[in-house]
Design a protein around this motif. Structure first.
Motif, PDB file in Angstrom:
ATOM      1  N   HIS A  35      60.148   4.829 -21.529  1.00  0.00           N
ATOM      2  CA  HIS A  35      59.775   4.864 -20.115  1.00  0.00           C
ATOM      3  C   HIS A  35      58.323   4.454 -19.901  1.00  0.00           C
ATOM      4  O   HIS A  35      58.040   3.593 -19.068  1.00  0.00           O
ATOM      5  CB  HIS A  35      60.007   6.251 -19.524  1.00  0.00           C
ATOM      6  CG  HIS A  35      61.435   6.667 -19.539  1.00  0.00           C
ATOM      7  ND1 HIS A  35      61.833   7.942 -19.276  1.00  0.00           N
ATOM      8  CD2 HIS A  35      62.582   5.993 -19.797  1.00  0.00           C
ATOM      9  CE1 HIS A  35      63.141   8.047 -19.360  1.00  0.00           C
ATOM     10  NE2 HIS A  35      63.616   6.860 -19.686  1.00  0.00           N
ATOM     11  N   HIS A  40      56.783   0.850 -18.417  1.00  0.00           N
ATOM     12  CA  HIS A  40      55.586   0.887 -17.571  1.00  0.00           C
ATOM     13  C   HIS A  40      54.494  -0.055 -18.078  1.00  0.00           C
ATOM     14  O   HIS A  40      54.044  -0.933 -17.344  1.00  0.00           O
ATOM     15  CB  HIS A  40      55.066   2.322 -17.471  1.00  0.00           C
ATOM     16  CG  HIS A  40      53.838   2.456 -16.633  1.00  0.00           C
ATOM     17  ND1 HIS A  40      53.840   2.207 -15.279  1.00  0.00           N
ATOM     18  CD2 HIS A  40      52.570   2.805 -16.957  1.00  0.00           C
ATOM     19  CE1 HIS A  40      52.625   2.390 -14.801  1.00  0.00           C
ATOM     20  NE2 HIS A  40      51.837   2.755 -15.806  1.00  0.00           N
ATOM     21  N   ILE A  48      56.938   6.198 -11.299  1.00  0.00           N
ATOM     22  CA  ILE A  48      57.588   6.906 -10.199  1.00  0.00           C
ATOM     23  C   ILE A  48      58.896   6.219  -9.816  1.00  0.00           C
ATOM     24  O   ILE A  48      59.909   6.883  -9.581  1.00  0.00           O
ATOM     25  CB  ILE A  48      56.639   7.071  -8.985  1.00  0.00           C
ATOM     26  CG1 ILE A  48      57.215   8.073  -8.003  1.00  0.00           C
ATOM     27  CG2 ILE A  48      56.322   5.748  -8.334  1.00  0.00           C
ATOM     28  CD1 ILE A  48      56.225   8.551  -6.970  1.00  0.00           C
ATOM     29  N   SER A  49      58.906   4.891  -9.822  1.00  0.00           N
ATOM     30  CA  SER A  49      60.135   4.144  -9.498  1.00  0.00           C
ATOM     31  C   SER A  49      61.200   4.342 -10.561  1.00  0.00           C
ATOM     32  O   SER A  49      62.391   4.465 -10.254  1.00  0.00           O
ATOM     33  CB  SER A  49      59.835   2.653  -9.364  1.00  0.00           C
ATOM     34  OG  SER A  49      58.937   2.417  -8.325  1.00  0.00           O
ATOM     35  N   TYR A  51      61.652   6.963 -12.536  1.00  0.00           N
ATOM     36  CA  TYR A  51      62.263   8.291 -12.427  1.00  0.00           C
ATOM     37  C   TYR A  51      63.018   8.459 -11.106  1.00  0.00           C
ATOM     38  O   TYR A  51      64.017   9.171 -11.051  1.00  0.00           O
ATOM     39  CB  TYR A  51      61.222   9.385 -12.644  1.00  0.00           C
ATOM     40  CG  TYR A  51      60.825   9.460 -14.104  1.00  0.00           C
ATOM     41  CD1 TYR A  51      61.736   9.899 -15.062  1.00  0.00           C
ATOM     42  CD2 TYR A  51      59.574   9.046 -14.531  1.00  0.00           C
ATOM     43  CE1 TYR A  51      61.405   9.939 -16.404  1.00  0.00           C
ATOM     44  CE2 TYR A  51      59.233   9.089 -15.872  1.00  0.00           C
ATOM     45  CZ  TYR A  51      60.155   9.535 -16.802  1.00  0.00           C
ATOM     46  OH  TYR A  51      59.832   9.567 -18.134  1.00  0.00           O
ATOM     47  N   GLN A  52      62.585   7.785 -10.050  1.00  0.00           N
ATOM     48  CA  GLN A  52      63.365   7.794  -8.809  1.00  0.00           C
ATOM     49  C   GLN A  52      64.711   7.112  -9.025  1.00  0.00           C
ATOM     50  O   GLN A  52      65.716   7.544  -8.465  1.00  0.00           O
ATOM     51  CB  GLN A  52      62.593   7.101  -7.685  1.00  0.00           C
ATOM     52  CG  GLN A  52      61.455   7.916  -7.149  1.00  0.00           C
ATOM     53  CD  GLN A  52      60.601   7.140  -6.162  1.00  0.00           C
ATOM     54  OE1 GLN A  52      60.494   5.913  -6.224  1.00  0.00           O
ATOM     55  NE2 GLN A  52      59.981   7.856  -5.238  1.00  0.00           N
ATOM     56  N   TYR A  53      64.718   6.071  -9.845  1.00  0.00           N
ATOM     57  CA  TYR A  53      65.988   5.407 -10.151  1.00  0.00           C
ATOM     58  C   TYR A  53      66.937   6.376 -10.857  1.00  0.00           C
ATOM     59  O   TYR A  53      68.126   6.421 -10.549  1.00  0.00           O
ATOM     60  CB  TYR A  53      65.775   4.154 -11.005  1.00  0.00           C
ATOM     61  CG  TYR A  53      67.076   3.443 -11.286  1.00  0.00           C
ATOM     62  CD1 TYR A  53      67.657   2.633 -10.310  1.00  0.00           C
ATOM     63  CD2 TYR A  53      67.746   3.610 -12.486  1.00  0.00           C
ATOM     64  CE1 TYR A  53      68.872   2.001 -10.535  1.00  0.00           C
ATOM     65  CE2 TYR A  53      68.953   2.987 -12.722  1.00  0.00           C
ATOM     66  CZ  TYR A  53      69.516   2.181 -11.744  1.00  0.00           C
ATOM     67  OH  TYR A  53      70.727   1.573 -11.965  1.00  0.00           O
ATOM     68  N   ILE A  68      57.103  11.632  -4.951  1.00  0.00           N
ATOM     69  CA  ILE A  68      56.969  12.318  -6.235  1.00  0.00           C
ATOM     70  C   ILE A  68      58.081  13.342  -6.449  1.00  0.00           C
ATOM     71  O   ILE A  68      58.492  13.583  -7.582  1.00  0.00           O
ATOM     72  CB  ILE A  68      55.565  12.956  -6.387  1.00  0.00           C
ATOM     73  CG1 ILE A  68      55.308  13.381  -7.834  1.00  0.00           C
ATOM     74  CG2 ILE A  68      55.388  14.125  -5.437  1.00  0.00           C
ATOM     75  CD1 ILE A  68      55.095  12.244  -8.770  1.00  0.00           C
ATOM     76  N   THR A  70      61.313  13.232  -5.775  1.00  0.00           N
ATOM     77  CA  THR A  70      62.516  12.667  -6.388  1.00  0.00           C
ATOM     78  C   THR A  70      62.222  12.123  -7.785  1.00  0.00           C
ATOM     79  O   THR A  70      63.105  12.108  -8.641  1.00  0.00           O
ATOM     80  CB  THR A  70      63.168  11.580  -5.508  1.00  0.00           C
ATOM     81  OG1 THR A  70      62.187  10.597  -5.177  1.00  0.00           O
ATOM     82  CG2 THR A  70      63.758  12.188  -4.247  1.00  0.00           C
ATOM     83  N   ALA A  71      60.975  11.700  -8.025  1.00  0.00           N
ATOM     84  CA  ALA A  71      60.605  11.278  -9.379  1.00  0.00           C
ATOM     85  C   ALA A  71      60.668  12.473 -10.330  1.00  0.00           C
ATOM     86  O   ALA A  71      61.169  12.354 -11.459  1.00  0.00           O
ATOM     87  CB  ALA A  71      59.216  10.656  -9.388  1.00  0.00           C
ATOM     88  N   GLY A  74      64.212  13.132 -11.060  1.00  0.00           N
ATOM     89  CA  GLY A  74      64.690  12.155 -12.037  1.00  0.00           C
ATOM     90  C   GLY A  74      64.257  12.512 -13.449  1.00  0.00           C
ATOM     91  O   GLY A  74      65.038  12.397 -14.398  1.00  0.00           O
TER      92      GLY A  74
END
Length: 166
Positions: A35, A40, A48-49, A51-53, A68, A70-71, A74
């Motif tokens: 990750h 990254h 953040i994207s 973990y939001q995914y 943050i 929803t991240a 995730g």
């Protein structure tokens, strides 16, 4: 070749404890190696994207509007899945003598199986939005990640925590 002998939860750590500890370790290593570093640092995907995914598996597109919160959800999902993946493998090692005998090759195959299940069953059945088809390089990297972290590392950790015979 070293073999792993079966262990009972009453004589060693319980299945739950072993699953949680091992799952947290492989989840953390995957978060750092894949990750953070691969996605990254090398690919430029904001964490953040990413973990939001993962959270979008349960929340759908609305996960990307949650900032943050929803991240973090995730990331929590990532660790829950890692614990489940570790628990299933530990249970199998405890119950299947052939897997105990060939722990590392079995762990490598298990890592590949985790990739197949996550990408062919879990993700398609979830609410995640579709991603573009990965390039061959991206596919090799993600399969290698699963084989080495959810396979090899898991096998090494399990071998260290079970009675080993040399």
């Amino acid at each position: 070749m070293a073999t792993v002998t079966s262990t009972s939860p009453t004589t060693h750590n319980s299945l739950l404890r072993s699953s949680v500890i091992t799952g947290l370790i492989i989840g953390f290593v995957d978060a750092i190696v894949y990750h953070w570093f691969v996605q990254h640092v090398l690919a430029g995907v904001p964490l953040i994207s990413l973990y939001q995914y993962i959270a979008s598996g349960a929340l759908g597109e609305s996960a990307f509007a949650g900032s943050i919160a929803t991240a973090v959800l995730g990331a929590l999902f990532h660790f829950i899945f890692s614990i489940l993946i570790a628990g299933i493998f530990i249970l199998c090692v405890d119950r299947i003598p052939l897997l105990r005998r060939y722990l590392i090759p079995g762990a490598l195959l298990y890592g590949f199986g985790v990739f197949i299940v996550m990408n062919m069953i879990v993700t398609p059945l979830s609410a995640t939005p579709p991603l573009p088809t990965p390039t061959m390089t991206e596919l090799i990297v993600v399969v290698t990640d699963h084989i080495l972290i959810f396979g090899l590392l898991l096998g090494i950790l399990v071998r260290r925590n079970f009675n080993t015979g040399s």
